[in-house]
Design a protein around this motif. Structure first.
Motif, PDB file in Angstrom:
ATOM      1  N   LEU A 233       0.854  -1.183   0.000  1.00  0.00           N
ATOM      2  CA  LEU A 233       0.000   0.000   0.000  1.00  0.00           C
ATOM      3  C   LEU A 233       0.895   1.240   0.000  1.00  0.00           C
ATOM      4  O   LEU A 233       1.909   1.283   0.702  1.00  0.00           O
ATOM      5  N   ARG A 234       0.533   2.269  -0.790  1.00  0.00           N
ATOM      6  CA  ARG A 234       1.393   3.444  -0.910  1.00  0.00           C
ATOM      7  C   ARG A 234       0.577   4.653  -1.354  1.00  0.00           C
ATOM      8  O   ARG A 234      -0.622   4.563  -1.632  1.00  0.00           O
ATOM      9  N   LYS A 235       1.276   5.817  -1.429  1.00  0.00           N
ATOM     10  CA  LYS A 235       0.735   7.084  -1.939  1.00  0.00           C
ATOM     11  C   LYS A 235      -0.545   7.507  -1.235  1.00  0.00           C
ATOM     12  O   LYS A 235      -1.477   7.995  -1.865  1.00  0.00           O
ATOM     13  N   LEU A 236      -0.609   7.338   0.076  1.00  0.00           N
ATOM     14  CA  LEU A 236      -1.770   7.799   0.828  1.00  0.00           C
ATOM     15  C   LEU A 236      -1.661   9.311   1.022  1.00  0.00           C
ATOM     16  O   LEU A 236      -0.674   9.810   1.560  1.00  0.00           O
ATOM     17  N   GLN A 237      -2.678  10.043   0.579  1.00  0.00           N
ATOM     18  CA  GLN A 237      -2.706  11.487   0.762  1.00  0.00           C
ATOM     19  C   GLN A 237      -4.144  11.976   0.792  1.00  0.00           C
ATOM     20  O   GLN A 237      -5.031  11.380   0.180  1.00  0.00           O
ATOM     21  N   CYS A 238      -4.365  13.071   1.526  1.00  0.00           N
ATOM     22  CA  CYS A 238      -5.683  13.680   1.651  1.00  0.00           C
ATOM     23  C   CYS A 238      -5.552  15.180   1.412  1.00  0.00           C
ATOM     24  O   CYS A 238      -4.594  15.806   1.878  1.00  0.00           O
ATOM     25  N   VAL A 239      -6.511  15.761   0.689  1.00  0.00           N
ATOM     26  CA  VAL A 239      -6.520  17.196   0.410  1.00  0.00           C
ATOM     27  C   VAL A 239      -7.910  17.742   0.699  1.00  0.00           C
ATOM     28  O   VAL A 239      -8.923  17.064   0.523  1.00  0.00           O
ATOM     29  N   HIS A 240      -7.940  19.002   1.165  1.00  0.00           N
ATOM     30  CA  HIS A 240      -9.194  19.698   1.464  1.00  0.00           C
ATOM     31  C   HIS A 240      -9.422  20.756   0.388  1.00  0.00           C
ATOM     32  O   HIS A 240      -8.480  21.416  -0.063  1.00  0.00           O
ATOM     33  N   GLN A 267     -10.445  11.684  11.628  1.00  0.00           N
ATOM     34  CA  GLN A 267     -10.765  12.072  13.008  1.00  0.00           C
ATOM     35  C   GLN A 267      -9.975  13.329  13.343  1.00  0.00           C
ATOM     36  O   GLN A 267      -8.763  13.404  13.098  1.00  0.00           O
ATOM     37  N   ASP A 268     -10.660  14.356  13.891  1.00  0.00           N
ATOM     38  CA  ASP A 268      -9.976  15.601  14.208  1.00  0.00           C
ATOM     39  C   ASP A 268      -9.114  15.448  15.454  1.00  0.00           C
ATOM     40  O   ASP A 268      -9.136  14.427  16.151  1.00  0.00           O
ATOM     41  N   GLY A 269      -8.324  16.484  15.735  1.00  0.00           N
ATOM     42  CA  GLY A 269      -7.394  16.416  16.845  1.00  0.00           C
ATOM     43  C   GLY A 269      -8.054  16.326  18.204  1.00  0.00           C
ATOM     44  O   GLY A 269      -7.442  15.890  19.181  1.00  0.00           O
ATOM     45  N   ALA A 270      -9.330  16.731  18.290  1.00  0.00           N
ATOM     46  CA  ALA A 270     -10.040  16.673  19.571  1.00  0.00           C
ATOM     47  C   ALA A 270     -10.494  15.261  19.909  1.00  0.00           C
ATOM     48  O   ALA A 270     -11.032  15.027  21.004  1.00  0.00           O
ATOM     49  N   GLY A 271     -10.314  14.330  19.003  1.00  0.00           N
ATOM     50  CA  GLY A 271     -10.705  12.953  19.272  1.00  0.00           C
ATOM     51  C   GLY A 271     -12.187  12.694  19.135  1.00  0.00           C
ATOM     52  O   GLY A 271     -12.728  11.811  19.804  1.00  0.00           O
ATOM     53  N   SER A 272     -12.859  13.459  18.271  1.00  0.00           N
ATOM     54  CA  SER A 272     -14.280  13.235  18.052  1.00  0.00           C
ATOM     55  C   SER A 272     -14.483  11.937  17.276  1.00  0.00           C
ATOM     56  O   SER A 272     -13.525  11.260  16.906  1.00  0.00           O
ATOM     57  N   ARG A 273     -15.713  11.637  16.996  1.00  0.00           N
ATOM     58  CA  ARG A 273     -16.014  10.380  16.310  1.00  0.00           C
ATOM     59  C   ARG A 273     -15.395  10.386  14.907  1.00  0.00           C
ATOM     60  O   ARG A 273     -15.231  11.434  14.271  1.00  0.00           O
ATOM     61  N   GLU A 274     -15.073   9.213  14.430  1.00  0.00           N
ATOM     62  CA  GLU A 274     -14.455   9.089  13.119  1.00  0.00           C
ATOM     63  C   GLU A 274     -15.489   9.247  12.014  1.00  0.00           C
ATOM     64  O   GLU A 274     -16.614   8.757  12.131  1.00  0.00           O
ATOM     65  N   ARG A 275     -15.079   9.937  10.961  1.00  0.00           N
ATOM     66  CA  ARG A 275     -15.933  10.105   9.786  1.00  0.00           C
ATOM     67  C   ARG A 275     -15.473   9.134   8.708  1.00  0.00           C
ATOM     68  O   ARG A 275     -14.291   9.104   8.325  1.00  0.00           O
ATOM     69  N   CYS A 295     -11.642   8.332  -2.262  1.00  0.00           N
ATOM     70  CA  CYS A 295     -12.828   8.475  -1.437  1.00  0.00           C
ATOM     71  C   CYS A 295     -12.977   9.936  -1.054  1.00  0.00           C
ATOM     72  O   CYS A 295     -12.034  10.734  -1.221  1.00  0.00           O
ATOM     73  N   GLN A 296     -14.143  10.316  -0.544  1.00  0.00           N
ATOM     74  CA  GLN A 296     -14.376  11.699  -0.147  1.00  0.00           C
ATOM     75  C   GLN A 296     -15.303  11.771   1.056  1.00  0.00           C
ATOM     76  O   GLN A 296     -16.142  10.887   1.262  1.00  0.00           O
ATOM     77  N   VAL A 297     -15.120  12.827   1.831  1.00  0.00           N
ATOM     78  CA  VAL A 297     -15.965  13.115   2.992  1.00  0.00           C
ATOM     79  C   VAL A 297     -16.454  14.544   2.848  1.00  0.00           C
ATOM     80  O   VAL A 297     -15.652  15.474   2.693  1.00  0.00           O
ATOM     81  N   ARG A 298     -17.752  14.731   2.885  1.00  0.00           N
ATOM     82  CA  ARG A 298     -18.333  16.073   2.759  1.00  0.00           C
ATOM     83  C   ARG A 298     -18.743  16.597   4.132  1.00  0.00           C
ATOM     84  O   ARG A 298     -18.941  15.842   5.073  1.00  0.00           O
ATOM     85  N   GLY A 299     -18.844  17.911   4.207  1.00  0.00           N
ATOM     86  CA  GLY A 299     -19.287  18.537   5.445  1.00  0.00           C
ATOM     87  C   GLY A 299     -18.196  18.680   6.481  1.00  0.00           C
ATOM     88  O   GLY A 299     -18.479  18.705   7.674  1.00  0.00           O
ATOM     89  N   ILE A 300     -16.935  18.764   6.027  1.00  0.00           N
ATOM     90  CA  ILE A 300     -15.813  18.931   6.956  1.00  0.00           C
ATOM     91  C   ILE A 300     -15.169  20.291   6.712  1.00  0.00           C
ATOM     92  O   ILE A 300     -14.764  20.605   5.587  1.00  0.00           O
ATOM     93  N   GLN A 301     -15.084  21.102   7.750  1.00  0.00           N
ATOM     94  CA  GLN A 301     -14.400  22.386   7.693  1.00  0.00           C
ATOM     95  C   GLN A 301     -13.113  22.284   8.505  1.00  0.00           C
ATOM     96  O   GLN A 301     -13.138  22.061   9.716  1.00  0.00           O
ATOM     97  N   GLU A 306      -5.233  22.999  12.461  1.00  0.00           N
ATOM     98  CA  GLU A 306      -5.834  21.793  13.021  1.00  0.00           C
ATOM     99  C   GLU A 306      -5.228  20.547  12.392  1.00  0.00           C
ATOM    100  O   GLU A 306      -5.017  20.485  11.174  1.00  0.00           O
ATOM    101  N   MET A 307      -4.939  19.560  13.214  1.00  0.00           N
ATOM    102  CA  MET A 307      -4.374  18.305  12.753  1.00  0.00           C
ATOM    103  C   MET A 307      -5.469  17.239  12.733  1.00  0.00           C
ATOM    104  O   MET A 307      -6.212  17.091  13.706  1.00  0.00           O
ATOM    105  N   TRP A 308      -5.528  16.491  11.629  1.00  0.00           N
ATOM    106  CA  TRP A 308      -6.504  15.415  11.496  1.00  0.00           C
ATOM    107  C   TRP A 308      -5.762  14.086  11.396  1.00  0.00           C
ATOM    108  O   TRP A 308      -4.696  14.008  10.796  1.00  0.00           O
ATOM    109  N   LYS A 309      -6.354  13.061  11.990  1.00  0.00           N
ATOM    110  CA  LYS A 309      -5.799  11.722  11.909  1.00  0.00           C
ATOM    111  C   LYS A 309      -6.497  10.953  10.792  1.00  0.00           C
ATOM    112  O   LYS A 309      -7.721  10.980  10.681  1.00  0.00           O
ATOM    113  N   VAL A 310      -5.683  10.300   9.975  1.00  0.00           N
ATOM    114  CA  VAL A 310      -6.208   9.490   8.876  1.00  0.00           C
ATOM    115  C   VAL A 310      -5.950   8.026   9.196  1.00  0.00           C
ATOM    116  O   VAL A 310      -4.798   7.628   9.427  1.00  0.00           O
TER     117      VAL A 310
END
Length: 442
Positions: A233-240, A267-275, A295-301, A306-310
């Motif tokens: 598995l390789r080339k994992l990246q996320c963009v907003h 998951q955001d840095g506050a440890g909220s539920r995973e999207r 893949c995509q996730v909508r409704g994220i600002q 802010e640091m997000w965990k993937v």
């Protein structure tokens, strides 16, 4: 004698196109004493941009030059100009040649500082493998040789690389803002055992007081990536997108993708539920060893700080199987065929014991001549739980060798909710029919 000069001093390339028509329309006459008159065709619209003036240059036999700008006037036509002036020099009964020349009047630019630069392309691009399995791309430029040059330390670069069969439009671009003539390319970003090409170009950096253009691309360099890096598995990246959507992508080896699906969550840095990231259609390149997933996730600002965990995990796939509908029984055994007194045959077998008395089986029997294939056999299905069957002699040829086999499966009825596939075939049973002689009447 009048001779026209074949040179016109134009400082604007656009006027070189019209030079032929302008000089071709020029006609001059002289009174052979002191006056010359010339006419030519010139567009009034062209004069709105550049004003042309005709003057003559005469040389005497001692080489002295005489320059005259004549008086220019219009005779009512938009395209017709008249010029008068000049001086005819005579000596020893011969007339000195007169050169008529068109020149641009008052067509000058104010002095300006030259700050727009287009550098020469880099050269000597090379690719070397590092100890870490990466690839070091290095190149040379003319501006790195002279520390006193205006572009010393003031150049930025752009590297483009691709697989050999791809076009440059589909290549990957890497921008280097620092004036460092090299770049290390991570080997994990490349397909294993594939030939790659790379090229580089240069441009002045804006923070050094220059405005400029990209140079031409350097000659390309080619290299072979490592045969097998063992990467699954390789080339994992996320963009907003800067509004409300995050898109992620990654690549999985084909062999792994056939067995495992992956699920990506954010998951955001506050440890909220995973999207959960909604999978899109994968991209399959027949020439690549990897399959690209998106893949995509909508409704994220996302805030800039802010640091997000993937999280990318193997997807836990579940399938419900009901045992009572998937019972595969052992094949029947001790299959035998015996001849009865009336010439018919009795087929018998034994079955495996089932866990419960109310469970029943059904059977399928096949028989054929020994020399034939099973594809041409006769088939009988018994929808009852029995261990024998009567085989009429009329179905068989006399004096022939036969072979038979049997298999079983669960008998499904309205009151019994059991089912499953057929068992394996039993061992074959062989027998022969007797020859029958009919009397011949003479």
């Amino acid at each position: 004698c009048v001779k026209l000069c074949q040179s016109i001093f134009f400082q604007n390339e656009a006027f070189l196109v019209s030079y032929g028509a302008l000089i071709g329309s020029l006609e001059c006459v002289t009174d052979y004493k002191s006056q010359s008159n010339c006419t030519w065709t010139e567009s009034e619209k062209a004069r709105q941009f550049v004003s042309m003036s005709l003057y003559d240059i005469s040389f005497d036999e001692e080489g002295h030059a005489y320059h005259t700008i004549g008086k220019q006037s219009s005779e009512g036509s938009e395209y017709y100009r008249v010029w008068g002036g000049g001086k005819v020099l005579r000596k020893m009964g011969s007339v000195v040649h007169i050169y008529f020349i068109f020149d641009i009047m008052s067509f000058f630019f104010p002095a300006t500082h030259v700050s727009v630069v287009k550098p020469h392309p880099p050269h000597n691009l090379s690719v070397k493998t590092t100890d870490a399995g990466n690839f070091l791309l290095a190149w040379e430029t003319e501006y790195a040789r002279d520390p006193t040059g205006v572009l010393w330390g003031a150049v930025q670069y752009e590297v483009s690389y691709k697989r050999s069969w791809e076009t440059w439009d589909d290549s990957t671009f890497v921008f280097l803002n620092e004036d460092t003539p090299q770049m290390e390319l991570n080997g994990l970003l490349l397909d294993p055992g594939v030939e790659y090409s790379a090229r580089v170009r240069a441009k002045p950096r804006g923070d050094q007081g220059f405005r400029g253009h990209w140079s031409e691309w350097s000659p390309s360099a080619m290299w072979q990536s490592a045969t097998d890096l063992g990467v699954k598995l390789r080339k994992l990246q996320c963009v907003h997108n800067g509004i409300d959507k995050v898109e992620c992508s990654w690549e999985v080896r084909r062999e792994v993708a056939e067995s495992v699906l992956f699920n990506l969550t954010l998951q955001d840095g506050a440890g909220s539920r995973e999207r959960t990231c909604d999978l899109l259609e994968p991209i399959c390149d027949s020439k690549s060893l990897y399959i690209s997933y998106r893949c995509q996730v909508r409704g994220i600002q996302v805030q800039l700080s802010e640091m997000w965990k993937v999280h990318l995990r193997p997807l836990e796939l579940r399938k419900t199987i009901c045992p009572n509908y998937n019972i595969k029984l052992p094949p029947p055994f001790n299959l035998s065929v015996s001849e009865l007194l009336d010439g018919n045959f009795k087929v018998e077998w034994k079955k495996a014991e089932l866990p419960y008395p109310h469970m029943q089986q059904k059977y399928e029997l096949q028989f054929k001549k020994q020399a034939e294939a099973w594809e041409f056999s006769e088939t009988r299905v018994l929808d009852q739980d029995t261990t024998d069957m009567l085989l009429p002699k009329m179905l068989l040829d006399s004096g022939s060798s036969y072979v038979m086999r049997v298999r079983t499966k669960m008998l499904k009825t309205k009151t019994l909710s059991y089912d499953g596939p057929w068992s394996q075939w039993s061992q074959e049973a062989k027998w022969e029919t007797k020859s029958v002689w009919f009397p011949v009447v003479v």
